[in-house]
Design an enzyme around this catalytic site. Structure first.
Site, PDB file in Angstrom:
ATOM      1  CG  ASP A   8      -1.645   1.252   1.490  1.00  0.00           C
ATOM      2  OD1 ASP A   8      -1.652   2.115   0.591  1.00  0.00           O
ATOM      3  OD2 ASP A   8      -2.260   1.382   2.574  1.00  0.00           O
ATOM      4  CE  LYS A  70      -1.670   6.934  -3.384  1.00  0.00           C
ATOM      5  NZ  LYS A  70      -2.132   6.038  -2.315  1.00  0.00           N
ATOM      6  CD  GLU A 147      -4.795   3.441  -2.192  1.00  0.00           C
ATOM      7  OE1 GLU A 147      -5.582   4.272  -1.706  1.00  0.00           O
ATOM      8  OE2 GLU A 147      -3.672   3.736  -2.635  1.00  0.00           O
ATOM      9  CG  ASP A 169      -9.368   4.458   1.020  1.00  0.00           C
ATOM     10  OD1 ASP A 169      -8.777   5.119   1.886  1.00  0.00           O
ATOM     11  OD2 ASP A 169      -8.764   3.707   0.233  1.00  0.00           O
TER      12      ASP A 169
END
Ligand code: AMP
Length: 585
Positions: A8, A70, A147, A169
């Site tokens: 992850d 990211k 994810e 999420d």
């Protein structure tokens, strides 16, 4: 085949897991933690630091420390350090390389294959960039998975009864929502939506801005101009935010935050949960529309959802939980660890792809069906985005279209590919252009070129073309400015390998320094404890050795230590160890 790890790769923290006897196990990193900060830094002497060590030195090295890379994946962003421009892929690769190394130490064998997760709402460029980061880190990326899907996989393993779940999420930098159906051995994503630029970082920024404003009015100093002060503010803001998830009040105490003409200034500001909620309610509101869109695309009403799963560290914020509760009319489940479940799901998928699951086990039976988050289109006359593949189509999927020429004897056609939901291409994301060339000269409209667009199981777009007249296949590469060329990736991979060896030896230095510090502390404590029963000569010898070691350590910091200084520490440490051995104490 060696074990496949599940990664992850988070905005704020990353986590890596592996299957052990069919059970996903989170890997502890070399610092002893289950998650690793997604932070990379270049120390003044050019050494690369990753994870906790990079985060800890950020305040004193703010302009050479990189957070939240990211958020830049798939863009043209470059970080210039010592004259070299680093792409987001290369910086992410440094994080992945550390995770790979930690996994190798944990498993005790070389790791080459990985499944890496991305936000469901990542577009093609962001996915491709993630895959390239993996390659640069020396990983063979077997699959990119979403994810929330990974979280559902981890959840579905333990809760196999058929049900429809909504995964909410909210991580450090991205928000995803997926509607997922868990059936008999099938986990099917029905729809997904989200916001690639919404996450915990934005909540931190709100607190930082508040602190800057308050300090400006109390002390007349603008801290936003000072990178080191800003870094300290960011760290404290995140800490305060986390505190406010369990307490009603958080105190931000930063001594020596600025220097005024009359001396140093300190910050001491209190923020209540209520104030924090007022500062951030609009951020939480931004999650509502994607939830509604995902439900709409899945063709489900809220009442048909059996369970809401909270994933991502930012779902610990009480106001976020309250929003979800009100929006969905049910208590969200917190049965999964929001920091670890994504990596665990990725490890399950990795085990499956690597053929490592015990045949007949629950995990081995599960089939995963995911969707593409965004529609794929090409530009037609007037800048209109003509849809080829609709969003929320199950992947892998493909679509073919016949192209021809508009002018007589035209030998090439330019095609522009876009991703996004808007009617006009200018509002969507350009994935790239490609040129169909080598078309046989003919009158306008005669050539027939079949172009096939497919979205693979990673959610990555591939294009191929065939001249139906001649049967010739054409190879096409989409050229996107933000992605790295094959040559650039290979070079970056080589550089990463060279640096990795340097970094490993550096890590040894840092660990040796740590051991020396521990030995020094222990010896000093024992000296104090035995001050009455050890004779004078013993105490004198130990004190001398300790002083020498303390001096050698004191010349360095964990972040700044060269090989000569390390040699001094090692020598002093060995000297002390020998004395202890000789004295038999
Ligand atoms: P993730 O990307 O899932 O690791 O989420 C990281 C984000 O969650 C960061 O922005 C953290 O600051 C945030 N976070 C972690 N723990 C908490 C907490 N207790 N309260 C609020 N936010 C948190």
């Amino acid at each position: 085949m060696s074990k496949v790890i599940g990664i992850d790769l988070g905005t704020t923290n990353s986590c890596v897991a592996v299957l052990e006897a069919d059970t996903p196990t989170v890997i502890t990193n070399s610092e002893g933690y289950r998650t690793t900060p997604s932070v990379v830094a270049f120390s003044k002497d050019g050494t690369r630091l990753v994870g906790d060590i990079a985060k800890r030195q950020a305040a004193v090295n703010a302009d050479r420390t990189i957070f939240s890379i990211k958020r830049q994946m798939g863009t043209d962003y470059r970080k210039k350090i010592d004259g070299k421009n680093y792409s987001p892929q290369e910086i992410s690769a440094m994080i992945l390389r550390k995770l790979k190394n930690d996994a190798q130490s944990f498993i005790g064998e070389e790791v080459t294959d990985a499944v890496i997760t991305v936000p469901a709402y990542f577009n093609d460029a962001e996915r491709q960039a993630t895959k390239d980061a993996g390659r640069i880190a020396g990983l063979n990326v077997l699959r990119i998975i979403n994810e929330p899907t990974a979280a559902a996989l981890a959840y579905g393993l333990d809760n196999g009864q058929p049900q429809k779940i909504l995964v909410y999420d909210l991580g450090g930098g991205t928000f995803d929502v997926s509607v997922i159906e868990i059936g008999d051995n099938v986990i099917e994503v029905l729809a997904t939506s989200g916001d690639n630029h919404l996450g915990g970082d934005d909540f931190d920024d709100r607190i930082v801005n508040e602190l800057i404003e308050q300090f400006k009015s109390s002390d007349g100093i603008n801290l936003s101009k000072d990178p080191a002060a800003m870094q300290r503010l960011r760290e404290e803001a995140e800490k305060a935010k986390k505190e406010l998830s369990s307490a009603q009040n958080a105190n931000i105490n930063l001594p020596f935050i600025a220097m005024a003409k009359d001396g140093p200034r300190h910050m001491d500001i209190s923020i209540t949960r209520q104030q924090f909620e007022r500062m951030t309610y609009d951020l939480i509101d931004r999650t509502v529309l994607p939830v509604e869109n995902a439900l709409h695309d899945a063709g489900l009403s809220k009442s048909e959802i059996n369970m809401v799963l909270l994933v991502g560290g930012s779902t610990r914020i009480p106001a976020v939980q309250e929003k979800v509760r009100n929006l969905m009319g049910m208590e969200p489940s917190r049965s999964l660890n929001p920091d670890e479940c994504v990596a665990m799901g990725a490890a399950v998928q990795g085990g499956k792809l690597g053929g490592q699951l015990i045949p007949g086990s629950a995990a081995s039976e599960i089939i995963l069906m995911d969707v593409t988050p965004l529609s794929l289109s090409i530009e037609t006359v007037g800048g209109i985005a003509s849809r080829l593949i609709e969003r929320n189509t199950t992947i892998p999927t493909r679509h073919s279209q016949i192209f021809t020429t508009a002018g007589n004897f035209q030998t090439s056609v330019d095609i522009k590919v876009f991703q996004g939901e808007r009617k006009f291409t200018r509002d969507n994301k350009l994935l790239g252009n490609f040129r169909l060339s080598g078309i046989k000269k003919a009158l306008a409209g005669t050539p027939q070129i079949e172009v096939t667009f497919d979205i693979d199981a990673n959610g990555i777009v591939n294009v191929s073309a065939k001249d139906l007249g001649t049967g010739h296949e054409q190879s096409i590469t989409i050229t996107s400015s933000s992605n790295m060329s094959e040559e650039e990736i290979e070079r970056a991979k080589w550089e990463a390998e060279v640096y990795s060896r340097q970094d490993e030896s550096r890590e040894e230095l840092v660990n040796m320094r740590l051991e020396a510090e521990q030995l020094l502390r222990q010896t000093e404590a024992r000296l104090h404890e035995h001050r009455k029963d050890w004779d004078k000569a013993t105490r004198k010898q130990l004190k001398e050795d300790c002083a020498r070691l303390s001096k050698a350590i004191g010349r360095t910091t964990p972040e700044k230590i060269d090989t000569v200084q390390a040699g001094d520490i090692r020598e002093a440490k060995e000297h002390l160890e020998n004395t202890i051995r000789r004295l038999g104490i």
